[in-house]
Design a protein around this motif. Structure first.
Motif, mmCIF file in Angstrom:
data_model
loop_
_atom_site.group_PDB
_atom_site.id
_atom_site.type_symbol
_atom_site.label_atom_id
_atom_site.label_comp_id
_atom_site.label_asym_id
_atom_site.label_seq_id
_atom_site.Cartn_x
_atom_site.Cartn_y
_atom_site.Cartn_z
ATOM 1 N N LEU A 146 36.585 36.300 12.833
ATOM 2 C CA LEU A 146 35.798 36.382 14.058
ATOM 3 C C LEU A 146 36.424 37.353 15.050
ATOM 4 C CD1 LEU A 146 34.985 32.591 14.468
ATOM 5 C CD2 LEU A 146 33.338 34.413 13.955
ATOM 6 N N ALA A 147 37.753 37.352 15.124
ATOM 7 C CA ALA A 147 38.442 38.277 16.028
ATOM 8 C C ALA A 147 38.193 39.723 15.617
ATOM 9 C CB ALA A 147 39.936 37.976 16.045
ATOM 10 N N GLU A 148 38.234 39.985 14.324
ATOM 11 C CA GLU A 148 37.967 41.337 13.846
ATOM 12 C C GLU A 148 36.532 41.758 14.152
ATOM 13 O OE1 GLU A 148 39.933 43.734 12.556
ATOM 14 O OE2 GLU A 148 41.518 42.358 13.186
ATOM 15 N N GLN A 149 35.611 40.829 14.042
ATOM 16 C CA GLN A 149 34.212 41.130 14.371
ATOM 17 C C GLN A 149 34.072 41.453 15.859
ATOM 18 O OE1 GLN A 149 31.433 38.155 13.034
ATOM 19 N NE2 GLN A 149 29.652 39.237 13.863
ATOM 20 N N LEU A 150 34.773 40.701 16.688
ATOM 21 C CA LEU A 150 34.759 40.974 18.121
ATOM 22 C C LEU A 150 35.312 42.369 18.409
ATOM 23 C CD1 LEU A 150 35.916 37.542 19.574
ATOM 24 C CD2 LEU A 150 33.803 38.732 20.181
ATOM 25 N N LYS A 151 36.397 42.722 17.738
ATOM 26 C CA LYS A 151 37.002 44.042 17.952
ATOM 27 C C LYS A 151 36.063 45.158 17.517
ATOM 28 C CE LYS A 151 41.797 42.577 17.164
ATOM 29 N NZ LYS A 151 42.966 42.779 16.267
ATOM 30 N N ASN A 152 35.446 44.979 16.362
ATOM 31 C CA ASN A 152 34.599 46.032 15.797
ATOM 32 C C ASN A 152 33.290 46.207 16.556
ATOM 33 O OD1 ASN A 152 36.493 46.550 13.767
ATOM 34 N ND2 ASN A 152 35.568 45.060 12.370
ATOM 35 N N SER A 174 35.400 46.736 23.658
ATOM 36 C CA SER A 174 35.700 46.997 25.063
ATOM 37 C C SER A 174 35.521 45.776 25.949
ATOM 38 C CB SER A 174 34.808 48.129 25.594
ATOM 39 O OG SER A 174 33.438 47.755 25.559
ATOM 40 N N ARG A 175 35.021 44.702 25.379
ATOM 41 C CA ARG A 175 34.782 43.498 26.176
ATOM 42 C C ARG A 175 36.010 42.598 26.202
ATOM 43 N NH1 ARG A 175 29.552 42.691 27.742
ATOM 44 N NH2 ARG A 175 28.064 44.176 26.862
ATOM 45 N N ILE A 176 36.087 41.786 27.225
ATOM 46 C CA ILE A 176 37.262 40.960 27.457
ATOM 47 C C ILE A 176 37.481 39.944 26.335
ATOM 48 C CG2 ILE A 176 36.039 39.213 28.813
ATOM 49 C CD1 ILE A 176 38.498 39.085 30.620
ATOM 50 N N TYR A 177 36.393 39.525 25.685
ATOM 51 C CA TYR A 177 36.523 38.515 24.636
ATOM 52 C C TYR A 177 37.398 39.008 23.483
ATOM 53 C CZ TYR A 177 32.586 36.235 26.970
ATOM 54 O OH TYR A 177 31.760 35.636 27.895
ATOM 55 N N ALA A 178 37.257 40.266 23.100
ATOM 56 C CA ALA A 178 38.039 40.812 21.993
ATOM 57 C C ALA A 178 39.528 40.809 22.338
ATOM 58 C CB ALA A 178 37.577 42.227 21.666
ATOM 59 N N SER A 179 39.866 41.192 23.555
ATOM 60 C CA SER A 179 41.269 41.210 23.975
ATOM 61 C C SER A 179 41.839 39.803 24.062
ATOM 62 C CB SER A 179 41.409 41.913 25.324
ATOM 63 O OG SER A 179 41.049 43.283 25.209
ATOM 64 N N GLN A 180 41.052 38.864 24.565
ATOM 65 C CA GLN A 180 41.520 37.477 24.647
ATOM 66 C C GLN A 180 41.783 36.910 23.255
ATOM 67 O OE1 GLN A 180 38.285 35.867 27.033
ATOM 68 N NE2 GLN A 180 39.621 35.721 28.812
ATOM 69 N N ALA A 181 40.927 37.252 22.309
ATOM 70 C CA ALA A 181 41.125 36.786 20.941
ATOM 71 C C ALA A 181 42.409 37.362 20.357
ATOM 72 C CB ALA A 181 39.929 37.166 20.074
ATOM 73 N N GLN A 184 48.735 42.852 17.133
ATOM 74 C CA GLN A 184 47.672 42.304 17.982
ATOM 75 C C GLN A 184 47.863 42.729 19.438
ATOM 76 O OE1 GLN A 184 44.993 40.740 17.096
ATOM 77 N NE2 GLN A 184 45.401 40.130 14.986
ATOM 78 N N LEU A 185 49.086 42.683 19.923
ATOM 79 C CA LEU A 185 49.355 43.043 21.315
ATOM 80 C C LEU A 185 49.147 44.536 21.552
ATOM 81 C CD1 LEU A 185 52.516 40.824 21.807
ATOM 82 C CD2 LEU A 185 50.287 40.480 22.889
ATOM 83 N N GLN A 186 49.534 45.342 20.594
ATOM 84 C CA GLN A 186 49.334 46.776 20.741
ATOM 85 C C GLN A 186 47.846 47.108 20.770
ATOM 86 O OE1 GLN A 186 52.016 49.134 21.083
ATOM 87 N NE2 GLN A 186 50.217 50.207 21.871
ATOM 88 N N GLU A 223 40.737 46.089 31.010
ATOM 89 C CA GLU A 223 41.191 45.191 32.066
ATOM 90 C C GLU A 223 42.683 45.412 32.322
ATOM 91 O OE1 GLU A 223 39.283 43.146 33.809
ATOM 92 O OE2 GLU A 223 37.481 43.671 32.678
ATOM 93 N N THR A 224 43.029 45.844 33.528
ATOM 94 C CA THR A 224 44.426 46.133 33.859
ATOM 95 C C THR A 224 45.310 44.898 33.691
ATOM 96 O OG1 THR A 224 43.748 47.840 35.441
ATOM 97 C CG2 THR A 224 45.971 46.955 35.669
ATOM 98 N N ALA A 225 44.830 43.747 34.120
ATOM 99 C CA ALA A 225 45.637 42.531 34.036
ATOM 100 C C ALA A 225 45.957 42.184 32.584
ATOM 101 C CB ALA A 225 44.908 41.369 34.711
ATOM 102 N N LEU A 226 44.982 42.308 31.700
ATOM 103 C CA LEU A 226 45.220 42.014 30.290
ATOM 104 C C LEU A 226 46.183 43.021 29.675
ATOM 105 C CD1 LEU A 226 41.687 40.995 28.943
ATOM 106 C CD2 LEU A 226 43.637 39.521 29.437
#
Length: 237
Positions: free
Chosen positions: A82-88, A92-99, A119-121, A129-132
């Motif tokens: 699911l995380a890979e799907q969010l990334k792909n 650019s949305r916050i959900y992908a970064s949070q995952a 993952q962090l890179q 998002e600057t904070a993320l």
């Protein structure tokens, strides 16, 4: 007769005006309508994407939160998919970064530091998002240090950051310096972190004070041991 001619003149004037300006008016109306309906379509498209990303992220959270935040291999595999799907699809949305941040934390807890670093890179390279980005960079520094590269980790968190992150970065710098054996530098970093805490971050004061004071004890003990190891001066005054 004069009234009739006046009306004819008005009609002819209107015809000439329409010939000169009518096409522009029609074009303007068409463009205005196209802009309006285009904006409405764009809003609907963005709303649909936001809802799709939210649904994917909700499913991701359910997978990683299973078994009281101890997902089994199958659930963790589902979460990664699911995380890979969010990334792909919604990179650019916050959900992908949070995952990615969540998966990085799980990987670090399992001592899979390479996966945590990846993952962090990804978050640093892709989030808007600057904070993320700042949060991911701080965590990445800790991971890199844990992988035996403290100098590289320190370079990653060099420079100034917004006040909300200043204490966190100074604490991380202290942790890395302590890992290097630079107790004096680590203690100074912890003291700096205490001075940078915002009022809403006051809950971290006690932990930072413990970190700083523990290094003060270590430093005092090292000085005592050094004094004891030095030979006594010969003779006396």
């Amino acid at each position: 007769m004069s009234e009739h001619l006046t009306e004819q003149e008005q009609i002819e004037t209107l015809k000439r005006w329409w010939a000169e300006n009518g096409r522009g008016i029609v074009t303007g109306v068409v463009l205005a309508l196209a802009g309006y309906f285009g904006y409405q379509w764009w809003q609907g498209d963005q709303r649909g994407k936001a809802e799709a990303a939210s649904d994917l992220y909700q499913n991701f959270v359910e997978a990683v939160s299973a078994n009281n935040n101890q997902p089994d291999n199958k659930q963790l595999t589902t979460a990664k998919t699911l995380a890979e799907q969010l990334k792909n699809e919604f990179g650019s949305r916050i959900y992908a970064s949070q995952a990615s941040l969540r998966l990085a934390a799980i990987a670090a807890d399992n001592n899979d530091l390479e996966a945590a670093q990846q993952q962090l890179q990804w978050v640093i390279d892709n989030t808007e998002e600057t904070a993320l980005k700042l949060l991911a960079k701080r965590r990445l520094a800790s991971v890199i240090a844990a992988r035996g590269q403290p100098d590289e980790a320190l370079k990653l968190i060099e420079g100034s950051v917004p006040p909300a992150f200043a204490a966190l970065y100074s604490e991380t710098r202290g942790d890395i310096l302590k890992q290097k054996g630079d107790n004096a530098g680590a203690r100074a970093a912890y003291e700096k972190a205490i001075s940078e805490l915002l009022p809403e971050q006051a809950g971290s004061t006690q932990l930072l004070r413990l970190k700083a004071d523990s290094l003060a004890v270590v430093s005092d003990k090292a000085v005592q041991e050094q004094n004891q190891s030095e030979p006594a001066p010969e003779g006396g005054e």
